[in-house]
Design an enzyme around this catalytic site. Structure first.
Site, short mmCIF file in Angstrom:
data_model
loop_
_atom_site.label_atom_id
_atom_site.label_comp_id
_atom_site.label_asym_id
_atom_site.label_seq_id
_atom_site.Cartn_x
_atom_site.Cartn_y
_atom_site.Cartn_z
N PHE A 148 57.28 9.58 -2.77
CA PHE A 148 58.66 9.12 -1.95
C PHE A 148 58.72 7.68 -2.45
CE2 PHE A 148 61.07 6.85 0.84
CZ PHE A 148 62.12 7.78 1.18
N ASP A 233 54.65 1.31 -6.98
CA ASP A 233 55.64 1.30 -5.89
C ASP A 233 54.76 0.70 -4.76
OD1 ASP A 233 57.33 1.50 -3.71
OD2 ASP A 233 58.11 3.52 -4.38
N LYS A 262 61.07 -3.87 1.76
CA LYS A 262 60.65 -3.59 3.42
C LYS A 262 59.98 -5.02 3.87
CE LYS A 262 60.09 1.32 3.73
NZ LYS A 262 59.67 2.25 2.74
C1 LIG Z 1 60.77 3.05 2.06
C2 LIG Z 1 60.22 3.18 0.68
C3 LIG Z 1 61.19 3.23 -0.54
C4 LIG Z 1 62.26 3.10 -0.25
O1 LIG Z 1 63.10 1.95 0.48
P1 LIG Z 1 64.39 1.86 1.01
O2 LIG Z 1 64.63 0.40 1.48
O3 LIG Z 1 64.38 2.92 1.85
O4 LIG Z 1 65.26 2.35 -0.03
C5 LIG Z 1 60.56 3.57 -1.96
N1 LIG Z 1 59.18 3.60 -1.77
C6 LIG Z 1 58.30 3.61 -1.02
C7 LIG Z 1 57.03 3.90 -1.18
C8 LIG Z 1 58.82 3.54 0.40
O5 LIG Z 1 57.69 3.54 1.36
#
Ligand SMILES: *Cc1c(COP(=O)(O)O)cnc(C)c1O
Length: 405
Positions: A148, A233, A262
């Site tokens: 994700f 990520d 985040k």
């Molecule tokens: C939440 C998330 C994203 C995307 O972030 P947004 O601010 O919602 O675009 C990308 N990678 C990971 C691992 C995430 O948990």
């Protein structure tokens, strides 16, 4: 609340209004929140809940942290947005503090997590053409199954989740999917035109999937050996969630590009960043990438405060300590419906057996007891409270799970 009470409530009126006017791209629990403080949130009926989602780990510092709030309100009264056409006095200190904290050399600030991912993909491709010498248009990026990384067209194009991926094509070419946690598959997939491997240290949305020990180390070795950029990520795993500032520290490695978002703002504001450890970032020149809001003074001031309290208040160490305690208590629950409890720090999942009636029902039962958690997929409940959780609160969470399961 039973159905009849729900029908007459304030909660119901908000839900009805939302249903009437809003796109239905979410299926939230039927709770309408109006206030938050620390680990707690309150709904419009005045009921208090312990938040075990923390806005998907964006609120690691706790709701409405007073010091981040002060930084935000002060900066909002001075200067909010200049665009990058001009400089602002919050950007440089933000860069310096973030690099010092994360042992990085360069920062590129964006807003959402997905934008940070897109930025890294662009940088990796450009590096591939200009530095690695990949023929134009041939760059390949390897990603992991069940990833994700966000919701843009390019990102959902290499998602293997049919709900994310179905019906939004055509997608950009140049991505290859390998099984998560399988270093041999990664090695086999690397070719002369591979420029990057993009991976989550722990797959959060997939249900807190922890790869086998040594996987990230092996991925690091393979990327170095084959001249491939390792992009981690850490948008969800980063900034203390797993009991380390970055999850890569658990395996003693360093990515070439690290993505954070985040909790970078403590939940106040969308702020994300690409951190660069090698000179990869230097392939970008003026005009080749940007964002109107990226690096704005309000975002920088908020992020500086969010990072400061994370460190000063020992939240990373607390996540490790209280996370271990909570995991131990959850492991001790001897419910036949539980298939597995797994986690690192305060990034925890309780997975139920397929015949246990589903995670949604458990989340609704927990809600009735004053605990908010959200299911991921059918059978897994994620537990990711703010990192300021106390031992007593951790024990209380485990008690609620024991009662419901
Ligand atoms: C939440 C998330 C994203 C995307 O972030 P947004 O601010 O919602 O675009 C990308 N990678 C990971 C691992 C995430 O948990």
């Amino acid at each position: 609340m039973n159905d009849i009470a729900l029908e007459r409530s304030l909660t119901a009126s908000y839900i009805a209004l939302e249903a009437e006017y809003g796109a239905k791209n979410y299926k939230p629990l039927d709770v309408v929140l109006t206030r938050g403080e620390g680990v707690h949130v309150w709904d419009v009926e005045g009921r208090r809940y312990l938040d075990c989602l923390s806005a998907y780990s964006a609120v690691n510092q706790g709701h409405c942290h007073p010091k981040i709030l002060a930084a935000m309100t002060q900066q909002a009264q001075r200067l909010t947005l200049t665009s990058r056409a001009f400089r602002n006095d919050q950007l440089a200190p933000f860069y310096e503090e973030l690099c010092a904290l994360t042992n990085s050399h360069k920062v590129l600030p964006m807003n959402s997590g997905a934008e940070a991912v897109e930025t890294a993909l662009k940088v990796a491709r450009k590096w591939g053409y200009e530095v690695k010498g990949v023929p134009d248009g041939q760059a390949e990026i390897i990603v992991a199954a069940d990833n994700f990384h966000g919701r843009t067209i390019a990102i959902v194009g290499f998602s293997t989740d049919p709900t994310s991926n179905g019906g939004f094509g055509p997608y950009p070419a140049g991505f290859k999917v390998v099984p998560y946690g399988d270093a041999a598959a990664l090695e086999a997939a690397i070719g002369p035109n591979t420029v990057a491997f993009l991976v989550e240290p722990i797959q959060g949305e997939a249900g807190v999937i922890i790869p086998p020990a040594g996987y990230l180390q092996r991925a690091r070795e393979l990327c170095t050996k084959h001249d491939v950029i390792l992009i981690l990520d850490e948008i969800q795993t980063g900034l203390g969630r797993t009991g380390k500032l970055l999850a890569e520290e658990h395996e003693g490695i360093e990515a070439d590009l690290t993505l954070i978002g985040k909790a970078l703002s403590g939940g106040f504001y969308p702020v994300s960043a690409v951190l660069s450890n090698s000179e990869v970032m230097s392939v970008l020149h003026p005009g080749e990438h940007g964002s109107t809001f990226g690096g704005n003074p309000l975002a920088c001031a908020v992020a500086r405060a969010a990072l400061k309290v994370l460190v000063e208040e020992g939240m990373v160490e607390n996540a490790a300590r209280i996370g271990a305690r909570l995991q131990a208590s959850l492991h001790a629950i001897a419910a036949p419906s539980v298939k597995e409890v797994r986690g690192r720090g305060l990034m925890i999942a309780v997975e139920l057996h397929a015949d246990a009636g589903g995670a949604r029902r458990v989340c609704e039962a927990l809600q009735a007891r004053g605990l908010l958690a959200k299911e991921t997929h059918e059978h897994t409940i994620r537990i990711a409270p703010p990192l300021i959780l106390t031992a007593d609160q951790a024990d209380w969470i485990a008690e609620q799970f024991a009662a419901v399961l």
